[in-house]
Design a protein around this motif. Structure first.
Motif, PDB file in Angstrom:
ATOM      1  N   GLY A  35       0.770  -1.235   0.024  1.00  0.00           N
ATOM      2  CA  GLY A  35       0.024  -0.022   0.080  1.00  0.00           C
ATOM      3  C   GLY A  35       0.731   1.163  -0.059  1.00  0.00           C
ATOM      4  N   LEU A 260      -6.951  -0.708  -2.781  1.00  0.00           N
ATOM      5  CA  LEU A 260      -6.943   0.632  -1.962  1.00  0.00           C
ATOM      6  C   LEU A 260      -7.233   1.820  -3.155  1.00  0.00           C
ATOM      7  CD1 LEU A 260      -3.326   0.299  -0.562  1.00  0.00           C
ATOM      8  CD2 LEU A 260      -5.444  -0.075   0.558  1.00  0.00           C
ATOM      9  N   LEU A 261      -7.480   1.378  -4.200  1.00  0.00           N
ATOM     10  CA  LEU A 261      -7.843   2.317  -5.241  1.00  0.00           C
ATOM     11  C   LEU A 261      -9.175   2.609  -5.440  1.00  0.00           C
ATOM     12  CD1 LEU A 261      -4.985   1.627  -7.840  1.00  0.00           C
ATOM     13  CD2 LEU A 261      -4.823   3.030  -6.107  1.00  0.00           C
ATOM     14  N   GLY A 262      -9.545   3.718  -6.379  1.00  0.00           N
ATOM     15  CA  GLY A 262     -10.845   3.958  -6.711  1.00  0.00           C
ATOM     16  C   GLY A 262     -11.496   5.045  -5.724  1.00  0.00           C
ATOM     17  N   ASP A 263     -12.750   5.726  -6.066  1.00  0.00           N
ATOM     18  CA  ASP A 263     -13.534   6.600  -5.374  1.00  0.00           C
ATOM     19  C   ASP A 263     -14.025   6.047  -4.136  1.00  0.00           C
ATOM     20  OD1 ASP A 263     -12.671   8.575  -7.144  1.00  0.00           O
ATOM     21  OD2 ASP A 263     -14.568   8.557  -8.114  1.00  0.00           O
ATOM     22  N   PRO A 265     -12.806   3.026  -2.117  1.00  0.00           N
ATOM     23  CA  PRO A 265     -11.851   1.763  -2.135  1.00  0.00           C
ATOM     24  C   PRO A 265     -12.600   0.679  -1.414  1.00  0.00           C
ATOM     25  CG  PRO A 265     -10.896   3.468  -1.027  1.00  0.00           C
ATOM     26  CD  PRO A 265     -12.168   4.217  -1.636  1.00  0.00           C
ATOM     27  N   VAL A 269      -7.213   3.065   3.657  1.00  0.00           N
ATOM     28  CA  VAL A 269      -6.137   3.521   4.437  1.00  0.00           C
ATOM     29  C   VAL A 269      -5.985   4.884   5.178  1.00  0.00           C
ATOM     30  CG1 VAL A 269      -4.388   1.513   3.858  1.00  0.00           C
ATOM     31  CG2 VAL A 269      -4.542   3.559   2.576  1.00  0.00           C
ATOM     32  N   SER A 270      -6.721   5.487   4.680  1.00  0.00           N
ATOM     33  CA  SER A 270      -6.817   7.102   5.257  1.00  0.00           C
ATOM     34  C   SER A 270      -7.984   7.181   6.113  1.00  0.00           C
ATOM     35  CB  SER A 270      -6.889   7.966   4.000  1.00  0.00           C
ATOM     36  OG  SER A 270      -7.923   7.824   3.189  1.00  0.00           O
ATOM     37  N   ASN A 296      -5.766   7.483 -11.097  1.00  0.00           N
ATOM     38  CA  ASN A 296      -6.472   6.646 -10.138  1.00  0.00           C
ATOM     39  C   ASN A 296      -5.043   5.579  -9.479  1.00  0.00           C
ATOM     40  OD1 ASN A 296      -8.194   4.709  -9.070  1.00  0.00           O
ATOM     41  ND2 ASN A 296      -8.344   3.431 -11.043  1.00  0.00           N
ATOM     42  N   SER A 297      -4.487   6.414  -8.694  1.00  0.00           N
ATOM     43  CA  SER A 297      -3.106   5.733  -8.241  1.00  0.00           C
ATOM     44  C   SER A 297      -2.919   6.251  -6.772  1.00  0.00           C
ATOM     45  CB  SER A 297      -1.990   5.938  -8.846  1.00  0.00           C
ATOM     46  OG  SER A 297      -1.966   5.375 -10.412  1.00  0.00           O
ATOM     47  N   LEU A 298      -1.973   5.514  -6.125  1.00  0.00           N
ATOM     48  CA  LEU A 298      -1.497   6.018  -4.864  1.00  0.00           C
ATOM     49  C   LEU A 298      -0.096   6.333  -5.010  1.00  0.00           C
ATOM     50  CD1 LEU A 298      -2.567   3.574  -1.666  1.00  0.00           C
ATOM     51  CD2 LEU A 298      -3.688   6.045  -2.408  1.00  0.00           C
TER      52      LEU A 298
END
Lengths: 398, 372
Positions: A35, A260-263, A265, A269-270, A296-298
């Motif tokens: 992540g 973890l991705l997407g509007d 998710p 993790v936040s 669409n990324s971290l």
């Protein structure tokens, strides 16, 4: 008055994680990056501190160096305490005998003295293989309410996968009447998550008995839990319904990162109410360049992005040069994708370099599988790494 | 060698130069560069040079500074011996809190007396540079100096406030110290960069001497008037150095961080320490467009961000276009907002469909916690 801890957690982190191949060549599975800025062990450790459990023994065995260094004095998780805190427990030499940990139950048994030092009423057993957020305090409350001797966290899994798990067969009140380790014909889809709360005195009793039993394989699921059930101890399931994922395989590790991705998710993790603590990278904010395309990324601190990054998770200090493309991939700390190189549907471990024009992996749709590059290697300019290929040495191409 | 020095940081001096950002905090705790406070640069210089005892002189508004520093562990300065030592103003029936640097130094003579390091390194917080302090001490010893002052060559006069110029001879010996010299036109000057090395006992002596003689200014009465009697040497600092003495300069120097060379020089070795916050990695959504920007952890970006510095935990909503702006920690920009040359302080909220613009010379400033 003697100081004590109500509940002590024991985290089994000795596993090799052989199904992660090149990613666990030199590190234990719980130390694998996840992540962006985390490692797998951050999740159980954060769960502990967020649940008010501040005494954690971490049992290590396989390649413990990096894990030990990462945990350090436990300060990132607020687990640097003068009474309690996080402690690394390695196999040791004793006067009568010395041995490696044989099985999960034996690992805990060998550290009886550590637990007894805190005179706990309850012991929480955890593993370092899963990504999830869970309030152990709520589970402990349930354990007290039912008056159980052992409470096992359980989650419903798809029926067709149930035979991969330890399955709990329960009564309506949640009490367990049968425990089946990886049954061929599962009767229910309620799977053990490998998270147990024991009333300490019972745990110590059964571990001691198990140790004396020469026919035991010294495993919780195979030996200790069945023995307790047979003896008529009160055992309850504790239902968990949130996100829980075993990241023990390349594909599940990849999927879990993508979750973890997407509007909205699958796993967040936040969450300010349940912070995931970790040892933070010492790096400036990431820089996204003029020609970069990031969607669409971290992306983590210290990254320098000049190319295209799409549907990917990047750890700290990753470099993606101009004209390079990273799609559907997980890039761990310090990896570099040079000009014009392409990384698709891949996992790249720390400090690995993909030279100019090289191509790593193949589109997900081609079903060739995930390409994996181990740490500290170089993929030569123009080289091609096929989908599903796993490399842990420098590669110059055919 | 650097172990033989103790650091002293003045956290409040020059606050008046940048009132917008120092209204609720000290100069030292002004946010900079996405995830830092100005003091991080001074502290990191000390730590990286092996100086592990740092006294921090405060005066007012230092709550945010204390919150930032905590025990000092993020700088590896939570120590049994030394570490970070906060030095709030000292006053009793006869003494009011200090009003100038000399009185401030007098107020910390107790701290200085109790140390046994040979040197004191005094640093202000308005200078952002990566300085090898051990090298300055080496120079100080080589020259057999009483005082070594760092300087940078810069166009003066500086926009506002107080500055000091040095005239070193060929050997580096300073033969003239001028305070706010009157310059008819922009001239290249050797401007004092607010880092000074001085013998600890020597410093204690001159403070006591100055106090008994009723002197009031360290710069005017001690340095400028004694260039002949004191062996003052100038240490030319050649690296990247940003001194922040106005909001305009703050903006300009922040934007310089978008230049790779500047970033490499300041952060190249990745050793600027700061308070960690355990934010998640930043999230770029599908429609995000980000160009030439520095983004800190915990941001969520759905709109367009160009030539910006985003601090930790900033949210940029859908359809918003944010350009040439500095958005501080936890500020929220709604959807369909346009911002150009805007600086928002922490926790600002800009609601949907607002359009705000400043210019590079006068960036539009939105105060801490304001909702627009």
């Amino acid at each position: 008055m003697q100081r004590k801890k109500e509940c002590v957690a024991m985290l089994l982190a000795g596993g090799q994680g052989s199904r992660l191949y090149a990613l666990t060549n030199n590190i234990a599975k719980p130390a694998v990056a996840f992540g962006g800025k985390y490692r797998i062990i951050d999740f159980p450790l954060s769960n502990c501190i967020n649940s008010g459990i501040d005494t954690v023994g971490v049992l290590t065995q396989y390649e413990p160096l990096e894990l030990n260094e990462y945990i350090g004095n436990g300060q990132p998780w607020d687990l640097d305490r003068s009474f309690g805190g996080v402690h690394i427990l390695s196999p040791y030499q004793a006067k009568k005998k010395s041995s490696w940990f044989e099985g999960t139950a034996n690992a805990i048994y060998q550290n009886l003295a550590f637990m007894q030092k805190y005179n706990p009423e309850y012991v929480l057993i955890l593993s370092g293989d899963h990504i999830y957020k869970m309030d152990y305090a709520a589970m402990l409350k349930a354990h007290k309410a039912t008056g159980a001797d052992c409470t096992i966290a359980a989650i419903e899994v798809p029926m067709k996968e149930a035979s991969r798990f330890g399955i709990l067969n329960t009564n309506e009140d949640g009490s367990i009447y049968q425990f089946e380790e990886k049954p061929k014909q599962p009767k229910s889809n309620l799977a053990s998550m490998g998270i147990y709360i024991f009333t300490a005195s019972k745990l110590f009793k059964y571990l001691t008995e198990d140790d004396a039993n020469p026919n035991s394989s010294k495993d919780f699921g195979k030996d200790v839990l069945p023995a307790m059930l047979n003896a008529g101890e009160k055992m309850f399931s504790y239902r968990f319904s949130g996100y829980w994922k075993d990241v023990g395989t390349i594909s599940s590790l990849w999927e879990s990162n993508m979750d973890l991705l997407g509007d909205d998710p699958a796993f967040d993790v936040s969450d300010p109410d349940w912070k995931i603590h970790s040892r933070n990278p010492l790096a400036p904010p990431e820089y996204i360049g003029d020609k970069a395309q990031v969607g669409n990324s971290l992306i983590s601190l210290g990254c320098e992005i000049e190319g295209k990054v799409e549907h990917s998770v990047l750890s700290s200090n990753v470099v993606v040069e101009e004209g390079a493309e990273v799609v559907d991939s997980v890039l761990m700390a310090g990896s570099v994708v040079k000009k014009g190189a392409k990384v698709v549907y891949s996992i790249i471990d720390e400090n690995t370099v993909v030279e100019e024009g090289a191509v790593v992996g193949e589109d997900k749709e081609k079903n060739a599988g995930i390409a994996v590059l181990g740490r500290n290697i170089t993929i030569g300019a123009g080289a091609k790494v096929a989908g599903g290929q796993i490399l842990d040495k420098d590669y110059k191409g055919e | 060698m650097a172990n033989s020095a103790v650091g002293v940081i003045f956290s409040n001096v020059h606050d008046e130069n940048i009132p917008e950002l120092s209204r609720h905090r000290t100069m030292a705790s002004i946010p900079f560069g996405g995830r830092y406070r100005l003091i991080d640069f001074s502290l990191s210089n000390f730590v990286n040079s092996g100086i592990t005892t740092v006294g921090i002189v405060t005066k007012y508004n230092y709550q945010s500074l204390m919150d930032h520093l905590g025990s000092g562990k993020d700088w590896d300065l939570a120590r049994k011996d030394g570490g970070i030592i906060l030095l709030p103003p000292y006053s009793d029936e006869t003494d009011a809190p200090y009003t100038n640097r000399l009185e401030a130094l007098k107020g910390i003579t107790g701290f200085l007396n109790h140390r046994n390091e040979e040197y004191v390194v005094i640093s202000d917080c308005d200078v952002i540079a990566r300085v090898d302090i051990a090298d300055i001490i080496r120079y100080h010893e080589e020259k057999g100096a009483d005082i070594t002052m760092t300087y940078i060559e810069e166009e003066a006069p500086i926009q506002s406030g107080y500055f000091m110029t040095l005239t070193p001879d060929e050997e580096g010996r300073v033969t003239g110290v001028k305070i706010n010299p009157h310059l008819k036109q922009k001239t290249k000057c050797n401007v004092y960069a607010n880092i000074m090395v001085i013998g600890r006992e020597f410093l204690i002596n001159i403070i006591q001497d100055a106090v008994t003689r009723g002197l009031s200014s360290f710069g005017k009465d001690i340095l400028a008037k004694n260039v002949e009697g004191l062996r003052i040497y100038g240490y030319a600092f050649k690296g990247y150095c940003a001194s922040i003495d106005s909001l305009e300069k703050y903006y300009a120097h922040s934007m310089e961080l978008l230049d790779k060379n500047v970033r490499d020089e300041l952060f190249g070795a990745r050793d600027i320490y700061t308070k960690v916050r355990d934010s998640a990695p930043s999230k770029y959504s599908d429609g995000a467009v980000v160009k030439n920007s520095l983004i800190s952890d915990g941001c969520e970006i759905e709109g367009t961000v160009e030539n910006c510095i985003l601090f930790r935990g900033v949210k940029i909503g859908k359809g918003s276009v944010v350009k040439n702006s500095i958005i501080m920690q936890d500020s929220v920009v709604g959807s369909s907002v346009t911002l150009d040359c805007v600086i928002t302080d922490k926790n600002a909220v800009i609601r949907d469909r607002r359009h705000l613009a400043g210019c590079a010379e006068l960036p539009y400033f939105i105060a801490k916690g304001r909702m627009i």
